[in-house]
Design a protein around this motif. Structure first.
Motif, PDB file in Angstrom:
ATOM      1  N   UNK D 148      -2.354   6.070 -10.325  1.00  0.00           N
ATOM      2  CA  UNK D 148      -1.092   4.624 -10.059  1.00  0.00           C
ATOM      3  C   UNK D 148       0.269   5.476  -9.599  1.00  0.00           C
ATOM      4  N   UNK D 149       0.647   6.156 -10.853  1.00  0.00           N
ATOM      5  CA  UNK D 149       1.552   7.145 -10.758  1.00  0.00           C
ATOM      6  C   UNK D 149       1.824   8.371  -9.144  1.00  0.00           C
ATOM      7  N   UNK D 150       0.756   8.818  -9.478  1.00  0.00           N
ATOM      8  CA  UNK D 150       0.233   9.729  -8.910  1.00  0.00           C
ATOM      9  C   UNK D 150       0.494   9.621  -6.866  1.00  0.00           C
ATOM     10  N   UNK D 151      -0.340   7.787  -6.648  1.00  0.00           N
ATOM     11  CA  UNK D 151       0.173   7.697  -5.745  1.00  0.00           C
ATOM     12  C   UNK D 151       1.515   7.607  -5.095  1.00  0.00           C
ATOM     13  N   UNK D 152       2.249   6.957  -6.291  1.00  0.00           N
ATOM     14  CA  UNK D 152       3.324   6.527  -5.733  1.00  0.00           C
ATOM     15  C   UNK D 152       4.615   7.794  -5.699  1.00  0.00           C
ATOM     16  N   UNK D 153       4.357   8.420  -6.197  1.00  0.00           N
ATOM     17  CA  UNK D 153       5.456  10.136  -5.723  1.00  0.00           C
ATOM     18  C   UNK D 153       5.003  10.282  -4.396  1.00  0.00           C
ATOM     19  N   UNK D 154       3.771  10.265  -3.819  1.00  0.00           N
ATOM     20  CA  UNK D 154       2.907  10.577  -2.537  1.00  0.00           C
ATOM     21  C   UNK D 154       3.998   9.989  -1.710  1.00  0.00           C
ATOM     22  N   UNK D 155       4.096   8.265  -2.146  1.00  0.00           N
ATOM     23  CA  UNK D 155       4.508   7.366  -1.095  1.00  0.00           C
ATOM     24  C   UNK D 155       5.714   8.061  -1.656  1.00  0.00           C
ATOM     25  N   UNK D 156       6.622   7.973  -2.731  1.00  0.00           N
ATOM     26  CA  UNK D 156       8.251   8.173  -2.659  1.00  0.00           C
ATOM     27  C   UNK D 156       8.575   9.462  -1.633  1.00  0.00           C
TER      28      UNK D 156
END
Ligand code: ATP
Ligand code: ATP
Ligand code: MG
Ligand code: MG
Lengths: 259, 246, 339, 259, 246
Positions: D148-156
C-alpha cells in the motif's frame, strides 16, 4: 477498504451472464444438434439431474478430485517450501517440473493402467500429477521473494530450519500458495475430465461427457460442461477465495480509506 | 580475554565498497557499550556481525572468547528497520521468539503482556503492524527482543522513531532491565546525550571506511543526571570528534 | 518414417506420384477439371481404402486433389463433416446414425469395410468361448462406439451374456492390448491392426471374430447432403478411387501392404516373445483378415436396420430411424451397371 | 549469495538422471513393446531426428506455441494488472476464470474447427486459452499483494492510473507474473500436444505422439515425449529463468553472506 | 483564510480508536510549521490527510483554502517508513517523480545528480535500497521528495535515522532550499531542538486522541544560533508541555 459483498456477487453474475450470452448467440448461428440452445440444454439438465447414474457420476468425480487435488497441494507446497530452504533441492525440482509439466498428464494413463490396474487410482494420480506442478512452481518462486530481513529476524531469535519453514516461509509464501492452489484447481478439474475419458472408468463427469459426445448428445455434453464449470466456480469462490480471505486478512485492516 | 563480545582487527567490504577497516572493539560481560558514528560508517554491519548474520573478511568476531559462527538466541539484535512480521499481530510478533523457544502458551501470554505494558503498547495486542504508528512499531520490535531476556542485546538505533519523552522512559526501562542482570549491551544511537547517559564504554567511529576513532570510558556514577557538567563536557568532546570526522 | 506426411496437409505422400502409373488398372484417368476434397479418416486398418487410394495415387488418377485429415475418433470426424469442414469421411456407420437421428444432414454413399472385431484373450486366462467371459475382465472401446454396440447387441446376446456379467473396462484399443499383455485384463475386443500387434507381441489367442459370425457394414463413406447437391461428381470420383483401392486390397495385399506399412508400424520388425515379425508381413496379414467391400447390399441394409434396433434398445437412439433416408446409393447403382 | 552456476547445472543433470533411471528400471520390468528401453528409444530418436517430416513437425509445433503462448501471457498480464487497479474487473475476471479454467481446453476444438476451419488457428487458440488462465490468475492475486505504501508514494508524486499500473503494479507483481508465465508455459505445451491430437492438423509433436500411440508405437511416443520435455525444459531454463534472473536481479545484490 | 495549508476542526478514528479530536492547525504560505508530540498521537495521520491519502471523519482539510480531495504533486509527503522502491536503484528512486511528470531524461539525470550530492549520496546512484544503510535510505527518500520542488513539503520525521552531524547538515540544506522559495513546509520531528531551530510556528500535540495542545510562534531571526538563550528557554517550555502530556 470496505467490503461490498453485493458488488462482488454482481461481478460474478455478470461473468455468468456473459458466458450464457455468448452461448445463446452462438446457438442462433449453429444447428441445434451441434450447439443446443440454453433452454434445450436446461431441459436436458433437469432430466439428467434426476438420473441417479449421473448423480452417482458426480459423486465419483468429486471423490477422485477430493483425494487427488489436496494430495497435490500438500506435496507441492511441502516440496516447494523445502526447496526454498535448500537450494539444490529447488534446482532439482525446477528441473523435474520444467521437463514433466509439459507432458499432458493423460500420457501417463497407459502406464498407470498397467501398473495400477483400472479403477480410481489412475485417475487420482493423473489429477495429482497435473495439479502438483503449478502448486510446486508457485511455492518455489514464492520462497524466492521471502524478505531477507524476516528470515534474519527468525534466525537471530534462534529458529531452527523447521521453524524457519513453518513460521516464516510458510506464512510469507501464503499468497503464492493460494495462487498455486487456484491454478492447480483448474488443472485438477481438467485432468479429472480428461482422465475419466481415457482411463477406463465407467462413471464420473468426464465419462458422462465423453459418452454423450459418442452418441451425438451435445446437450448432454453441455450439461456436463456446465456442471463442471459451476462446481469448480462454486468450490473456488466458496472455499478457496474464503480461505484466502481468512488467511490473508491481515492485509485488509482499516486504513488508507481514501484509496 | 574472555566474557562479553569483541571485534578483533575486523575488516569488511561489500563489492567495491570498503566498509570497515581494522575495527577493534570490546564490551565486557555485563557492560553497556554504545557506538556513535556518521551514517553509513558500518555500525549496523558491526552489530550484524556480532549477531552472526554477516562474516568479517578479516579479523575475528568473538563472544565469550569464542568466534561467532552464526546467529543464536543468546545474542538478540533489534534491527534498525523494525522488521515486524506483517501477518502477526503485535502480541504475535512479540511472542515469536518465545514460540521458537517452546515456551508454554500460558507463560508466553503473561510475559508478552508484561513487556508490552512496559513499552507502552498495552491494549494494542491485537493490532497488525500496518495499523501502528512508526514509534509504536519500533516499540513493538524492542519488546520482541526484550521478552527473550538474552545474554547479549544488540540494539540498532532502537529509539530513532520515538519522541523525546517516550525516549527517556524507554532509556530508563532499558537500564532497569540491564542493571544487575549481567547482560552485555551494545547499542548504536545517533543521540549523543543518550549515548553518554547509557554507556559504560563509548565508541566513536570515523566515516566509511569505519574505524573506531576513539574509545571513551564513561565512568559517571548511576543514576546519572542529564544536566551533570561532566556529561555536557563529554558531549562536547564527542560532538567535536564527529565534527572532525564529518 | 517419411510416409507420415502422406496423410498430411503438406501434400501427397512420397509414394503417391510414382504409384499412379502402376495403379490397379481399373478405369481410365478422368478428364475434366480437377476437384479438391478434404476427407477425414481414422488411422485404423478399417480405413485402408481411404489411405491406400491416397498413397497409391488413385485419387489423382480420378482428377481429385485429396487432403486426408486424421482424426482420433469418429465422433470428432463427423462433427467436422456436419460443420462443413470436411466434404467426406470414411467412418463407422453408427456415427452416421447417431448424428442423422439428431437431424444432421448426412448421407451414406458407399461401403468400405465389413465389420471386423475380434476377441483376443490371454492364453493363461482359460477363456475358450464367449461364455467363459463371465466374471472376467474385458477391455473394449467406449460405450456407444460401434465396437460396444455389437459387443452387447450381438456378441453377448448370442452367448446369452449381458454387460453386467462381465467386468467391462472401456479404453482406447492401444491401451486395451497393452493392458491385456500386462495382465490387467483377461480379454480385449479389438480391430486391426491391434489384433495383429497383440498376436505378434503377446501370449494370446483369438477366440471369436464377429465378421465370421455376423458380417455387417462397419466402415462406410459418409458425406453431407449439401455436398451431394452441390458437387456430386467429386463424390463419385472419390468412390471410384476407393473402389480401385479396395480392388487392390483384395487382390494384391502384398502391394497394398507395402504402401500402408508405414502408416501402422514404424519399425522394420515387431518384436515379441515369440520372435520378430516383419512389419510388412504383419500389415499384409491384417489386410487379409479384413473384408473390404464397396457395395452396400440389400443384406447390408437389413443389417443396418438391425443395428439401428440394437442402438434403440441400448438407449443410444431416442427413436428408430429409417435407414433408407440416410442412404444415397446412386453411385453404386451406376457402378454396378458398369460391371 | 554468490552464484554457483556449476551447482545449478548439476541439479538439472540430477533431475534428468532421475527420470532416465526411473524409465530404465521400469523398462526392465515391462515388455519392450509397452515401454521400450532407453537404447531402443534412442535408436528410434536418431532415425526420427533425421526425418524431415518429424523435424518439420517440431517446427510447426514451435510456430503454434510461439504465437499462442506469448499472446496468452500478454493478455493475462494486461487483464490481471487492470483487474488489480479496477476491482469490479478483477471480480469479473475471477468469475470467468474459475468457471472456464476447469473445462479442458480441447473441449473448444470442435467449435473452433467449425468457426475457423482446419489449420493452425484452432490449435493456437487452444494454447492461448489454456495458458491465459494461470497467467491472469497469478497476476490478479499478485496485484493484491502490492504494498500500500508503494502505491501511496506514487499517488503522492502525482502518478496517473496508467503510471500506477506500469511503474508500481507491474514491477511489484513481476515475481507473480513470472510464476504465472512458467505455469502457463506448462499449460501451453500440454494443450499444444492435446490440441494437435484432435484438431485435425497433420503435423507437429502432438500429432506425432498421438499417431505413434494409435499404432501402438511406444518408442515413437517416448521420443515425442522426450523431445517435448527437453524442448520445454530448455526454453524454460534458457529463456524464462534467465529473464527472471535479469528482471529480479535487484533481489540478488551482495550482502547477508552468512545466509 | 487562503494560502498555505490548514486543518479545521478535524477528527479521525480508526475502528474503535479515536486518533484525532477537533484538530485546528494552520501553516501560511511560505511558512515553516513543525509538529511535535508523543508517539501515536496522530502526527503522521495529519500529514497523510494533507497529502490526500486519508480523509477526516469530521472537519475540513484545506490547501489554499480549498478542500483537499486527493493526492497531487503540489504536496509531496516524505513518508516515515522510507518506502523506497526495492526494484529501483537510488537514482531510479529519486528520478521517480520526475519520470511521472514527464521530465526529459537528460534534465532528470542532472537534477537527480544534483540532489543526491546535496544529501551526501553522490557515488551511490546505482545501489539498490537493500544495499544502503538506514540513514542512507532515509536520505534517498528525502532526495526523492526534494527533487520534485513542490509547493508544499510534508516531512514525517525525515531525520530520525541520521547521526547528529548529518542531521545538522540536512537541516541547513532544507532551510537553504526553503528560504525565499515561498514553499510551505510542515515537518514532524521528535528532536525538539530541531523543531525550534526550523519552525516559524510550532504545534505541540497531546497524546492520543491528539489535539493541538499549544501553538507557539517562534519569532527568532534566522540564521538562528542553537545556543541562543531564547532557544534554550523555548526548549524547556516545549519539554515541559510534553512532560505534562506524557
Ligand atoms: N548488502 C550490501 N551491499 C552493498 N553495500 C552494503 C550492503 N550492506 C551495507 N552496505 C554498505 O555498507 C555501508 C555501511 O552500512 P551500515 O548499514 O553498516 O551503516 P551504518 O553505520 O549502520 O549507517 P546508518 O547510521 O546510516 O544506519 C553503507 O555504505 C552501505 O551502503
Ligand atoms: N490503518 C490504521 N488502522 C488502525 N489504526 C491506525 C491505522 N493507522 C494509524 N492508526 C492508529 O492511529 C494512531 C496514530 O497514528 P499515527 O501514525 O498518526 O501516529 P504518530 O503521531 O505519527 O506516531 P509516531 O510518532 O509514533 O509515528 C496510532 O495509535 C495507530 O495505531
Ligand atoms: Mg545502520
Ligand atoms: Mg508517525
Amino acid at each position: 477498504m470496505t467490503r461490498r459483498p453485493w458488488r462482488d456477487k454482481l461481478a460474478y453474475v455478470a461473468a455468468i451472464a456473459t458466458l450464457l450470452l455468448i452461448w445463446q448467440i452462438a446457438a442462433l448461428f449453429l444447428p441445434s444438434f451441434l450447439l443446443p440452445s440454453i433452454p434445450q440444454t436446461a431441459a436436458r439438465a433437469v432430466r439428467l439431474l434426476g438420473d441417479p447414474t449421473f448423480l452417482g457420476g458426480i459423486r465419483d468425480s468429486f471423490l477422485r478430485l477430493g483425494i487427488g487435488y489436496p494430495l497435490a497441494c500438500l506435496l507441492g507446497a511441502a516440496l516447494g517450501l523445502a526447496g526454498g530452504l535448500f537450494r539444490p533441492l529447488a534446482l532439482y525440482l525446477r528441473g523435474l517440473i520444467s521437463i514433466l509439466q509439459s507432458v499432458p498428464p493423460i500420457t501417463w494413463v497407459p502406464f498407470l493402467l498397467i501398473l495400477l490396474g483400472f479403477g480410481n487410482a489412475p485417475v487420482i494420480i493423473v489429477i495429482t500429477i497435473a495439479s502438483f506442478f503449478p502448486m510446486a512452481l508457485a511455492v518455489l518462486n514464492g520462497t524466492e521473494g521471502v524478505s531477507r530481513t524476516h528470515v534474519e529476524v527468525a534466525r537471530v531469535m534462534g529458529a531452527s530450519r523447521w521453524q524457519l519453514l513453518t513460521k516464516v516461509y510458510a506464512p510469507e509464501t501464503l499468497p503464492a500458495v493460494i495462487t498455486g492452489a487456484q491454478v492447480a484447481f483448474g488443472n485438477a478439474w481438467r485432468s479429472l475430465i480428461a482422465g475419466e475419458m481415457v482411463a477406463g472408468v465407467s462413471s464420473g463427469l468426464g465419462w458422462s461427457i465423453s459418452y454423450a459426445g459418442e452418441v451425438a448428445d451435445m446437450a448432454g455434453v453441455l450439461v456436463g460442461i456446465v456442471v463442471v464449470g459451476a462446481a469448480a466456480a462454486a468450490i473456488d469462490s466458496l472455499v478457496l477465495e474464503q480461505l484466502k480471505r481468512r488467511l490473508l486478512h491481515w492485509r485488509n485492516g482499516a486504513g488508507g480509506d481514501a484509496a | 580475554m574472555t566474557g562479553g563480545i569483541a571485534l578483533e582487527g575486523v575488516s569488511k567490504r561489500f563489492g567495491d565498497l570498503q566498509v570497515l577497516t581494522d575495527v577493534n572493539l570490546q564490551v565486557a560481560e555485563g557492560q553497556f557499550g554504545v557506538i556513535v558514528g556518521p551514517s553509513g560508517c558500518g555500525k549496523s554491519t558491526i552489530l550484524r556481525m556480532l549477531a552472526g548474520l554477516e562474516r568479517p573478511d578479516a579479523g575475528r568476531v568473538l563472544k565469550d572468547g569464542k568466534p561467532v559462527t552464526g546467529p543464536g538466541p543468546d545474542r538478540i539484535l533489534i534491527f534498525q528497520e523494525h522488521a515486524l512480521y506483517p501477518w502477526r499481530t503485535v502480541a504475535g510478533n512479540v511472542a515469536f521468539g518465545l514460540e521458537l523457544a517452546g515456551v508454554r502458551p500460558a507463560d508466553r501470554a503473561a510475559r508478552v503482556a508484561d513487556v508490552l505494558a512496559r513499552v507502552g503498547l498495552g491494549g494494542f495486542e491485537r493490532y497488525y503492524p500496518h495499523q501502528l504508528s512508526g514509534g509504536m512499531r519500533q516499540r513493538a520490535a524492542i519488546a520482541r527482543a526484550l521478552v527473550m531476556d538474552p545474554e547479549v542485546l544488540l540494539l540498532d538505533e532502537p529509539y530513532g522513531a520515538l519522541d523525546a519523552m517516550t525516549r527517556l522512559t524507554m532509556q530508563n526501562e532499558l537500564l532497569r532491565l540491564w542493571q544487575g542482570s549481567g547482560k552485555t549491551m551494545l547499542m548504536v544511537t545517533h543521540d549523543i546525550e543518550e549515548a553518554i547517559y547509557l554507556a559504560d564504554r563509548l565508541f566513536v567511529m570515523s566515516p566509511r571506511p569505519g574505524r573506531v576513532l576513539r574509545q571513551i570510558e564513561v565512568e559517571l556514577p548511576r543514576p546519572r543526571s542529564r544536566t551533570d557538567a561532566r556529561m555536557v563536557r563529554l558531549r562536547e568532546e564527542v560532538l567535536g570528534l564527529l565534527q572532525i570526522a564529518a | 518414417g517419411g510416409a507420415r506426411t502422406s496423410g498430411g496437409a503438406s501434400g501427397p505422400g512420397p509414394a503417391g506420384g510414382s504409384a499412379s502409373a502402376q495403379g490397379s488398372g481399373a478405369g481410365a484417368p478422368v478428364p475434366g477439371p480437377r476437384r479438391s476434397l478434404k476427407i477425414g479418416y481414422l488411422n485404423v486398418m478399417d480405413d485402408a481404402p481411404a489411405m491406400l487410394a491416397k498413397d497409391a495415387g488413385l485419387y489423382e488418377k480420378y482428377g481429385l486433389d485429396v487432403e486426408l485429415v486424421l482424426f482420433e475418433s469418429g465422433t470428432d470426424l463427423i462433427k467436422a463433416i456436419v460443420g462443413g469442414q470436411l466434404q467426406a469421411g470414411v467412418l463407422g456407420f453408427t456415427n452416421a446414425v447417431t448424428w442423422a437421428a439428431k437431424g444432421a444432414d448426412l448421407k451414406v454413399v458407399g461401403g468400405a469395410q465389413v465389420g471386423y472385431h475380434s476377441l483376443v484373450v490371454r492364453k493363461d486366462s482359460g477363456i475358450k468361448t464367449v461364455q467363459d467371459l463371465k466374471g472376467k475382465r474385458l477391455a473394449s472401446q467406449k460405450q456407444g462406439s460401434t465396437a460396444d454396440i455389437v459387443l452387447n447387441g450381438v456378441v453377448f446376446r448370442q452367448a446369452g451374456l449381458s454387460r453386467q456379467d462381465v467386468q467391462m473396462v472401456y479404453v482406447e484399443p492401444a491401451a486395451a492390448i497393452q493392458s491385456l499383455a500386462a495382465g490387467q485384463v483377461d480379454a480385449a475386443l479389438v480391430f486391426e491392426p491391434y489384433e495383429q500387434i497383440a498376436r505378434a507381441t503377446g501370449n494370446v489367442d483369438v477366440i471369436y471374430e464377429i465378421g465370421k459370425v455376423w458380417p455387417f457394414p462397419c466402415m462406410v463413406v459418409i458425406t453431407s447432403g449439401k455436398q451431394l447437391a452441390t458437387d456430386r461428381e467429386a463424390v463419385d470420383r472419390l468412390l471410384d478411387a476407393q473402389k480401385d483401392a479396395i480392388a487392390m486390397l483384395e487382390t494384391q495385399p502384398d502391394e497394398a501392404a507395402r504402401y500402408l506399412v508405414k502408416r501402422f508400424v514404424q519399425d522394420e520388425e515387431v518384436r515379441g516373445p515369440s520372435g520378430s515379425v516383419k512389419a510388412v508381413d504383419l500389415v499384409r496379414k491384417a489386410i487379409e483378415t479384413q473384408t473390404f467391400r464397396w457395395e452396400i447390399s440389400d443384406q447390408d441394409i437389413r443389417r443396418m436396420e438391425e443395428i439401428v434396433d440394437i442402438m434403440v434398445s441400448q438407449g443410444l437412439l431416442e427413436r428408430k430411424i429409417d435407414v433408407k433416408t440416410i442412404l444415397d446409393l446412386s453411385w453404386q447403382q451406376r457402378a454396378e451397371k458398369k460391371v
